[in-house]
Scaffold this motif. Structure first.
Motif, PDB file in Angstrom:
ATOM      1  N   SER A  24      58.769  40.634  69.576  1.00 51.05           N
ATOM      2  CA  SER A  24      59.887  40.462  70.512  1.00 51.05           C
ATOM      3  C   SER A  24      60.552  41.803  70.797  1.00 51.05           C
ATOM      4  O   SER A  24      60.872  42.127  71.944  1.00 51.05           O
ATOM      5  CB  SER A  24      60.918  39.488  69.956  1.00 51.05           C
ATOM      6  N   TYR A  25      60.768  42.582  69.749  1.00 52.27           N
ATOM      7  CA  TYR A  25      61.374  43.907  69.884  1.00 52.27           C
ATOM      8  C   TYR A  25      60.510  44.792  70.788  1.00 52.27           C
ATOM      9  O   TYR A  25      61.008  45.398  71.748  1.00 52.27           O
ATOM     10  CB  TYR A  25      61.542  44.546  68.504  1.00 52.27           C
ATOM     11  N   VAL A  26      59.218  44.857  70.493  1.00 48.28           N
ATOM     12  CA  VAL A  26      58.312  45.696  71.280  1.00 48.28           C
ATOM     13  C   VAL A  26      58.279  45.228  72.734  1.00 48.28           C
ATOM     14  O   VAL A  26      58.338  46.036  73.663  1.00 48.28           O
ATOM     15  CB  VAL A  26      56.895  45.707  70.660  1.00 48.28           C
ATOM     16  N   GLY A  27      58.214  43.926  72.935  1.00 43.43           N
ATOM     17  CA  GLY A  27      58.188  43.388  74.291  1.00 43.43           C
ATOM     18  C   GLY A  27      59.451  43.702  75.067  1.00 43.43           C
ATOM     19  O   GLY A  27      59.402  44.104  76.235  1.00 43.43           O
ATOM     20  N   LEU A  28      60.594  43.524  74.422  1.00 48.46           N
ATOM     21  CA  LEU A  28      61.874  43.785  75.082  1.00 48.46           C
ATOM     22  C   LEU A  28      62.038  45.262  75.427  1.00 48.46           C
ATOM     23  O   LEU A  28      62.419  45.617  76.545  1.00 48.46           O
ATOM     24  CB  LEU A  28      63.031  43.319  74.198  1.00 48.46           C
ATOM     25  N   VAL A  29      61.732  46.123  74.468  1.00 45.88           N
ATOM     26  CA  VAL A  29      61.875  47.562  74.703  1.00 45.88           C
ATOM     27  C   VAL A  29      60.878  48.033  75.766  1.00 45.88           C
ATOM     28  O   VAL A  29      61.233  48.806  76.655  1.00 45.88           O
ATOM     29  CB  VAL A  29      61.716  48.361  73.386  1.00 45.88           C
TER      30      VAL A  29
ATOM     31  N   VAL B 294      59.269  45.337  57.145  1.00 49.15           N
ATOM     32  CA  VAL B 294      60.563  44.731  56.821  1.00 49.15           C
ATOM     33  C   VAL B 294      60.950  43.557  57.709  1.00 49.15           C
ATOM     34  O   VAL B 294      61.923  42.874  57.417  1.00 49.15           O
ATOM     35  CB  VAL B 294      61.698  45.784  56.835  1.00 49.15           C
ATOM     36  N   ILE B 295      60.230  43.351  58.819  1.00 47.39           N
ATOM     37  CA  ILE B 295      60.534  42.193  59.657  1.00 47.39           C
ATOM     38  C   ILE B 295      59.253  41.433  59.972  1.00 47.39           C
ATOM     39  O   ILE B 295      58.155  41.988  59.893  1.00 47.39           O
ATOM     40  CB  ILE B 295      61.255  42.586  60.974  1.00 47.39           C
ATOM     41  N   LYS B 296      59.415  40.184  60.311  1.00 49.53           N
ATOM     42  CA  LYS B 296      58.267  39.334  60.616  1.00 49.53           C
ATOM     43  C   LYS B 296      57.641  39.756  61.941  1.00 49.53           C
ATOM     44  O   LYS B 296      58.299  40.296  62.828  1.00 49.53           O
ATOM     45  CB  LYS B 296      58.700  37.875  60.681  1.00 49.53           C
ATOM     46  N   PHE B 297      56.343  39.454  62.048  1.00 52.11           N
ATOM     47  CA  PHE B 297      55.581  39.864  63.224  1.00 52.11           C
ATOM     48  C   PHE B 297      56.199  39.340  64.518  1.00 52.11           C
ATOM     49  O   PHE B 297      56.261  40.062  65.509  1.00 52.11           O
ATOM     50  CB  PHE B 297      54.123  39.394  63.115  1.00 52.11           C
ATOM     51  N   LYS B 298      56.652  38.104  64.535  1.00 46.44           N
ATOM     52  CA  LYS B 298      57.222  37.512  65.750  1.00 46.44           C
ATOM     53  C   LYS B 298      58.449  38.303  66.228  1.00 46.44           C
ATOM     54  O   LYS B 298      58.601  38.566  67.414  1.00 46.44           O
ATOM     55  CB  LYS B 298      57.585  36.049  65.491  1.00 46.44           C
TER      56      LYS B 298
END
Length: 187
Positions: free
Chosen positions: A166-171, A158-162
């Motif tokens: 970003s989500y994975v990196g931030l978390v 449901v969301i773009k890879f970028k």
């Protein structure tokens, strides 16, 4: 973030709400705060009389049992394995306070797993009894609930890879900071 904190869903069941938020045009910061906070804190708040509390508790027990009996059973099994089979010395070498990579390793180990926060408690207890630092245990618990592979697969639809990266990196960064901080202050 407050909405995610008081919403009683696990990380996989909140994906549909996340999709609704993004479809409605809510800012990414708001939707990701919801997505991050929801599986990590599972509480509900409200004014109730004794009868309402009893009925609420009864329904919560039923709902929670349906959702978590299998992850808890797996968690108890893993906890028993850690507690009774794996030597304390091996745990100390891999996840002990002297291993500077323990928090990172615990975070990476948690990603392929999937459980809600309750399913990680037996594992956390067994690791704690083996001398693993609180920060390392928290890193494992948070990565299991917030970065699980099944959740990332659903999010990638449901969301773009970028944005997902970003989500994975931030978390991941947040988990590592919290883990190392707790280990550093020896709580």
């Amino acid at each position: 973030m407050l909405l995610g904190t008081i919403t009683p869903f696990c990380s996989c069941s909140n994906i549909s709400l996340f999709i609704g938020f993004t479809s409605a045009g809510l800012p990414n910061g708001v939707t990701f705060s919801f997505l991050i906070s929801l599986p990590l804190v599972d509480v509900e708040i409200g004014e109730m009389n004794h009868r309402d509390r009893f009925l609420f508790a009864k329904n919560q027990v039923k709902d929670i049992f349906k959702k978590v009996w299998l992850p808890i059973l797996i968690g108890v099994g893993a906890g028993a394995l850690i507690h009774n089979v794996i030597p304390t010395k091996a745990i100390e070498v891999i996840l002990g306070k002297d291993n500077h990579f323990a928090v990172l390793l615990a975070t990476l180990v948690g990603v392929p797993m999937y459980a809600d926060i309750f399913g990680t408690l037996p594992i956390a207890e067994a690791l704690y009894l083996k001398g693993v630092g609180i920060g390392t245990i928290l890193a494992l618990m948070m990565s299991v609930t917030a970065l699980s592979f099944p959740s990332m697969v659903m999010l990638s639809k449901v969301i773009k890879f970028k944005l997902l990266a970003s989500y994975v990196g931030l978390v991941t960064t947040g988990i590592l900071i919290i883990g190392y901080l707790f280990n550093f202050i020896n709580i």
